[in-house]
Write a protein that holds these residues in place. Structure first.
Motif, PDB file in Angstrom:
ATOM      1  N   LEU A 125     -53.628 -19.259  36.529  1.00  0.00           N
ATOM      2  CA  LEU A 125     -52.608 -20.299  36.647  1.00  0.00           C
ATOM      3  C   LEU A 125     -51.789 -20.150  37.919  1.00  0.00           C
ATOM      4  N   GLY A 126     -51.852 -18.989  38.555  1.00  0.00           N
ATOM      5  CA  GLY A 126     -51.040 -18.719  39.735  1.00  0.00           C
ATOM      6  C   GLY A 126     -49.648 -18.239  39.404  1.00  0.00           C
ATOM      7  N   TRP A 127     -49.399 -17.934  38.137  1.00  0.00           N
ATOM      8  CA  TRP A 127     -48.037 -17.582  37.726  1.00  0.00           C
ATOM      9  C   TRP A 127     -47.674 -16.147  38.092  1.00  0.00           C
ATOM     10  N   THR A 128     -48.646 -15.309  38.401  1.00  0.00           N
ATOM     11  CA  THR A 128     -48.342 -13.937  38.819  1.00  0.00           C
ATOM     12  C   THR A 128     -48.239 -13.824  40.339  1.00  0.00           C
ATOM     13  N   ARG A 129     -48.427 -14.918  41.048  1.00  0.00           N
ATOM     14  CA  ARG A 129     -48.341 -14.898  42.509  1.00  0.00           C
ATOM     15  C   ARG A 129     -46.903 -14.628  42.947  1.00  0.00           C
ATOM     16  N   PRO A 130     -46.686 -13.707  43.873  1.00  0.00           N
ATOM     17  CA  PRO A 130     -45.319 -13.416  44.329  1.00  0.00           C
ATOM     18  C   PRO A 130     -44.596 -14.671  44.808  1.00  0.00           C
ATOM     19  N   GLY A 131     -43.381 -14.865  44.329  1.00  0.00           N
ATOM     20  CA  GLY A 131     -42.568 -15.996  44.747  1.00  0.00           C
ATOM     21  C   GLY A 131     -42.920 -17.316  44.096  1.00  0.00           C
ATOM     22  N   ARG A 132     -43.830 -17.320  43.099  1.00  0.00           N
ATOM     23  CA  ARG A 132     -44.288 -18.583  42.503  1.00  0.00           C
ATOM     24  C   ARG A 132     -43.135 -19.410  41.972  1.00  0.00           C
ATOM     25  N   PHE A 133     -42.128 -18.795  41.374  1.00  0.00           N
ATOM     26  CA  PHE A 133     -41.055 -19.558  40.748  1.00  0.00           C
ATOM     27  C   PHE A 133     -39.710 -19.355  41.443  1.00  0.00           C
ATOM     28  N   ASP A 134     -39.735 -18.938  42.701  1.00  0.00           N
ATOM     29  CA  ASP A 134     -38.475 -18.729  43.419  1.00  0.00           C
ATOM     30  C   ASP A 134     -37.721 -20.034  43.650  1.00  0.00           C
ATOM     31  N   ALA A 135     -38.449 -21.100  43.999  1.00  0.00           N
ATOM     32  CA  ALA A 135     -37.793 -22.360  44.339  1.00  0.00           C
ATOM     33  C   ALA A 135     -37.525 -23.226  43.113  1.00  0.00           C
ATOM     34  N   ASP A 136     -38.379 -23.179  42.123  1.00  0.00           N
ATOM     35  CA  ASP A 136     -38.241 -24.048  40.952  1.00  0.00           C
ATOM     36  C   ASP A 136     -38.802 -23.319  39.733  1.00  0.00           C
ATOM     37  N   ASP A 137     -37.941 -23.023  38.784  1.00  0.00           N
ATOM     38  CA  ASP A 137     -38.386 -22.323  37.569  1.00  0.00           C
ATOM     39  C   ASP A 137     -38.364 -23.235  36.349  1.00  0.00           C
ATOM     40  N   THR A 138     -38.482 -24.554  36.569  1.00  0.00           N
ATOM     41  CA  THR A 138     -38.450 -25.504  35.449  1.00  0.00           C
ATOM     42  C   THR A 138     -39.549 -25.196  34.431  1.00  0.00           C
ATOM     43  N   LEU A 139     -40.736 -24.842  34.912  1.00  0.00           N
ATOM     44  CA  LEU A 139     -41.835 -24.548  33.999  1.00  0.00           C
ATOM     45  C   LEU A 139     -41.492 -23.371  33.086  1.00  0.00           C
ATOM     46  N   LEU A 140     -40.840 -22.366  33.636  1.00  0.00           N
ATOM     47  CA  LEU A 140     -40.467 -21.216  32.813  1.00  0.00           C
ATOM     48  C   LEU A 140     -39.329 -21.565  31.859  1.00  0.00           C
ATOM     49  N   GLN A 141     -38.418 -22.441  32.284  1.00  0.00           N
ATOM     50  CA  GLN A 141     -37.370 -22.907  31.374  1.00  0.00           C
ATOM     51  C   GLN A 141     -38.000 -23.620  30.177  1.00  0.00           C
ATOM     52  N   ARG A 142     -38.982 -24.464  30.476  1.00  0.00           N
ATOM     53  CA  ARG A 142     -39.654 -25.186  29.392  1.00  0.00           C
ATOM     54  C   ARG A 142     -40.479 -24.221  28.529  1.00  0.00           C
ATOM     55  N   CYS A 143     -41.048 -23.223  29.157  1.00  0.00           N
ATOM     56  CA  CYS A 143     -41.795 -22.192  28.431  1.00  0.00           C
ATOM     57  C   CYS A 143     -40.881 -21.493  27.421  1.00  0.00           C
ATOM     58  N   VAL A 144     -39.666 -21.163  27.829  1.00  0.00           N
ATOM     59  CA  VAL A 144     -38.699 -20.509  26.940  1.00  0.00           C
ATOM     60  C   VAL A 144     -38.304 -21.446  25.805  1.00  0.00           C
ATOM     61  N   ALA A 145     -38.054 -22.717  26.133  1.00  0.00           N
ATOM     62  CA  ALA A 145     -37.664 -23.690  25.105  1.00  0.00           C
ATOM     63  C   ALA A 145     -38.782 -23.868  24.080  1.00  0.00           C
ATOM     64  N   ARG A 146     -40.009 -23.977  24.545  1.00  0.00           N
ATOM     65  CA  ARG A 146     -41.129 -24.179  23.628  1.00  0.00           C
ATOM     66  C   ARG A 146     -41.355 -22.954  22.753  1.00  0.00           C
ATOM     67  N   TYR A 147     -41.095 -21.768  23.277  1.00  0.00           N
ATOM     68  CA  TYR A 147     -41.247 -20.575  22.451  1.00  0.00           C
ATOM     69  C   TYR A 147     -40.222 -20.555  21.317  1.00  0.00           C
ATOM     70  N   HIS A 148     -38.972 -20.903  21.612  1.00  0.00           N
ATOM     71  CA  HIS A 148     -37.976 -20.938  20.542  1.00  0.00           C
ATOM     72  C   HIS A 148     -38.346 -21.994  19.499  1.00  0.00           C
ATOM     73  N   ALA A 149     -38.923 -23.114  19.958  1.00  0.00           N
ATOM     74  CA  ALA A 149     -39.385 -24.125  19.008  1.00  0.00           C
ATOM     75  C   ALA A 149     -40.551 -23.603  18.179  1.00  0.00           C
ATOM     76  N   PHE A 150     -41.422 -22.809  18.791  1.00  0.00           N
ATOM     77  CA  PHE A 150     -42.556 -22.193  18.084  1.00  0.00           C
ATOM     78  C   PHE A 150     -42.048 -21.300  16.953  1.00  0.00           C
ATOM     79  N   LEU A 151     -41.032 -20.491  17.230  1.00  0.00           N
ATOM     80  CA  LEU A 151     -40.444 -19.664  16.183  1.00  0.00           C
ATOM     81  C   LEU A 151     -39.793 -20.524  15.106  1.00  0.00           C
ATOM     82  N   ASP A 152     -39.124 -21.585  15.538  1.00  0.00           N
ATOM     83  CA  ASP A 152     -38.480 -22.479  14.580  1.00  0.00           C
ATOM     84  C   ASP A 152     -39.508 -23.144  13.671  1.00  0.00           C
ATOM     85  N   LEU A 153     -40.663 -23.481  14.224  1.00  0.00           N
ATOM     86  CA  LEU A 153     -41.736 -24.068  13.424  1.00  0.00           C
ATOM     87  C   LEU A 153     -42.191 -23.091  12.347  1.00  0.00           C
ATOM     88  N   MET A 154     -42.343 -21.828  12.699  1.00  0.00           N
ATOM     89  CA  MET A 154     -42.745 -20.830  11.702  1.00  0.00           C
ATOM     90  C   MET A 154     -41.676 -20.651  10.641  1.00  0.00           C
TER      91      MET A 154
END
Length: 651
Positions: A373-402
């Motif tokens: 995915l390119g997510w381990t590339r150095p500096g991948r999320f330095d300028a924009d971490d929206t994808l990781l913000q959404r990743c965190v939100a979806r994980y909390h929803a995943f726990l809520d679903l369980m």
């Protein structure tokens, strides 16, 4: 729910469902840019309000570790050092990595034993990267790791390395090269004192040719090479060496010997055997608080009351897993789940409740996914971490679903799995999940592909019902499509979480975007049972369903006209035709058979990776041999005061 999870995919005799639901139309391929959502600082998960179990900074730190692990593997596979195969020929790259992992597990074992023998604490020591790799996979089996820690209560000063140790390792990584910086002189001296090995993993790999069999009085003088020309080395499938009393030592024999020692210790000190203390609904801090552990111990003592010595017990079990399971079935009145949980802790001789070497290899597939995915590339999320913000939100929803559903088998997407793994590295993971979901959420990384296919289907439909948005938008169809209302009724799911998790923070990018690959199901190399009739039938049914979908889509494109045939391809077919740089990452969400992966690689028998990924309640999927998965309740106190095979069992 159990009936739902046993449902099989539709076959060619049934009309395959559309790859998207009629009430869930796909987004346009080229929409206007979306406004970035405002992500909340906290979430509500089940009964827990205002929580944030994992943040973007945590995920970034974890990605640094994954990038360093991948770089280490590349260096090992390309290197010239290490053990040699027959005739002095260098090992093939995959075999080199498999042997390197066994050396890393040994180094981790040496550290654990050194810390347990005295009141010495780990302190601020930064672990070598290979040892951190093993600890990382250990923590990703949370029930096993927790029970191993709880069963060591007899040594109250001992502190098992945990996620805080991994944080120090992440800070030691050079972001430009993704390699670990040289240790401080004090760390280097301390590591050498604790383990008698050099700090640098590659230096150690080039100088250590085998290992001692630690933890057994009878075997302490046995040195075992990692590899032999006959394929009988410790890191090979055919490991065998002559032991005392005319016994031929194999991994299976050492595993049974570990059970013999643990049972003798349980009789002497009330320390229960492995696989009996921690479960998803019972996670005590002390072994004597576990009713199940006490009940199993009493049943075993009653059943084995005529056994006088550990050697006699081992002989009675035939030094085999089959003999151990037979005895456990008799002692536990046929409670098969308990038999699997206990026996799976005793497949090898290392003092851990799972095969850590195989666990590391399984996690390697997920690391590859993050790399692709390119997510381990150095500096991948330095300028924009929206994808990781959404990743965190979806994980909390995943726990809520369980927390909201009686369903106990949830299959994550890649982005959710990343945040989930990150949470498991935290010392608070156990308490967090107990408070939020009323159970200790296990992470099962060894699940049969058919169970993953059905589980992903159920998870996706439950997610759509509860949150009102698609679970995955990578373009791949679901394995099947039951009526949503009927599924919601079975699961008891409500839509009450849509205010807590609004559409803007849960939806990801459209299927034309490469970053939507992160919402592909996280199968990371599902376990294949190549000779299992039922698994073969399900695999064939899913393959037939793919063919039927393709014929249907092809017919629709021809009807639309030649000029529109190419544009009419569904997103998953466009990826297969090369519009994605990673077309192999889209295997129709478990619809197509996954490639067969051997349990062992090469003619000399070096371990290879197996395993899928799911959230379970401790009722673990098993292989065709009946062995429980790596994700469940675990083993073991580290052979405190090992009992001689010839010494009488105390009564």
């Amino acid at each position: 729910m159990s009936k739902l999870l046993r449902r099989v995919s539709t076959t060619m005799s049934d009309r395959p469902p559309s790859y998207v639901s009629t009430d869930d139309p796909p987004p346009p391929l080229d929409p206007a840019p979306r406004a970035l959502p405002d992500f909340p600082s906290t979430y509500q998960v089940g009964i827990s309000r205002d929580v944030r179990f994992v943040g973007v900074g945590d995920v970034k730190s974890h990605l640094v570790l994954l990038g360093a692990f991948r770089r280490l593997r590349d260096e090992v596979e390309a290197g010239k050092g290490g053990p040699q195969a027959e005739g002095g020929v260098p090992l093939e790259p995959k075999a080199r990595w498999a042997v390197f992992v066994q050396v890393a597990v040994y180094r981790f074992e040496l550290l654990v034993r050194a810390l347990e023998k005295s009141a010495t604490e780990l302190g601020t020591l930064t672990l070598p990267l290979d040892v951190a790799l093993v600890l990382h996979s250990y923590l990703l089996n949370p029930l096993r790791y927790d029970e191993d820690c709880v069963r060591r209560e007899a040594t109250p000063w001992f502190g098992m390395p945990n996620g805080e140790s991994l944080e120090r390792v992440a800070r030691s990584i050079d972001f430009e090269t993704m390699t670990q910086r040289p240790p401080s002189p004090s760390d280097s001296r301390r590591w050498l004192k604790l383990t008698l090995h050099p700090y640098d993993p590659l230096d150690c790999f080039s100088t250590i040719n085998g290992r001692q069999l630690l933890g057994f009085e009878e075997f302490k003088d046995h040195f075992v090479p990692w590899v032999t020309p006959e394929g009988a080395g410790y890191a090979q499938q055919g490991f065998r060496i002559e032991g005392p009393n005319g016994l031929t030592l194999t991994h299976e024999v050492l595993g049974v010997a570990k059970f013999v020692h643990d049972f003798a210790t349980s009789v002497q000190s009330d320390t229960p055997v492995g696989g009996t203390v921690t479960s998803s609904i019972s996670a005590p801090e002390r072994t004597h608080n576990s009713r199940r552990a006490v009940w199993v111990r009493d049943r075993l003592m009653k059943h084995l009351q005529d056994v006088k010595t550990p050697l006699e017990l081992g002989t009675r079990l035939g030094w085999s897993q089959e003999g151990l399971r037979k005895m456990l079935r008799e002692a536990l009145s046929g409670r098969e789940r308990g038999v699997r949980n206990i026996a799976s802790c005793y497949t090898r001789g290392e003092p851990f409740s799972l095969d850590l070497g195989s666990a590391v290899l399984r996690q390697g597939t997920f690391i590859d996914k993050m790399h692709d995915l390119g997510w381990t590339r150095p500096g991948r999320f330095d300028a924009d971490d929206t994808l990781l913000q959404r990743c965190v939100a979806r994980y909390h929803a995943f726990l809520d679903l369980m927390a909201s559903s009686p369903s106990s088998f949830c299959v994550p997407t890649l982005d959710i799995d990343l945040a989930w793994h990150t949470h498991q590295l935290k010392p608070a993971y156990k308490l967090d999940t107990l408070l939020a979901t009323a159970r200790f959420v296990d992470h099962d990384d060894k699940v049969e592909e058919g169970a993953l296919a059905t589980g992903f289907d159920v998870t996706a439909r439950a997610w759509k019902s509860r949150f009102g948005v698609p679970y995955s938008t990578c373009g791949c169809p679901l394995p099947s499509q039951p009526p949503l209302s009927r599924l919601s009724a079975k699961l008891g799911i409500s839509a009450s979480a849509r205010d807590t998790f609004p559409t803007s923070i849960l939806t990801t990018l459209v299927p034309s975007s490469e970053d939507s690959d992160a919402t592909h199901p996280s199968a990371h190399n599902a376990l294949v049972l190549p000779d299992h009739p039922q698994a073969q039938r399900k695999r064939a049914a899913r393959a037939a369903e793919v063919d039927a979908r393709r014929r249907r889509d092809d017919k629709a494109r021809r009807k639309a006209g030649a000029g529109e045939m190419r544009d009419g391809l569904p997103p998953y077919e466009k990826r297969a035709e090369g519009l994605s740089t990673r077309p192999d990452a889209h295997a129709y969400a478990f619809l197509a058979p996954v490639a067969l992966v051997p349990v062992y690689y090469g003619p000399m028998g070096y371990p290879a990776s197996v395993g899928g990924c799911a959230a379970t309640d401790g009722n673990h999927a098993s292989s065709q041999t009946g062995a429980a998965c790596s994700g469940g309740a675990g083993r073991c106190a580290l052979f405190l005061n090992p009992v001689s095979f010839t010494r009488s069992l105390p009564r």
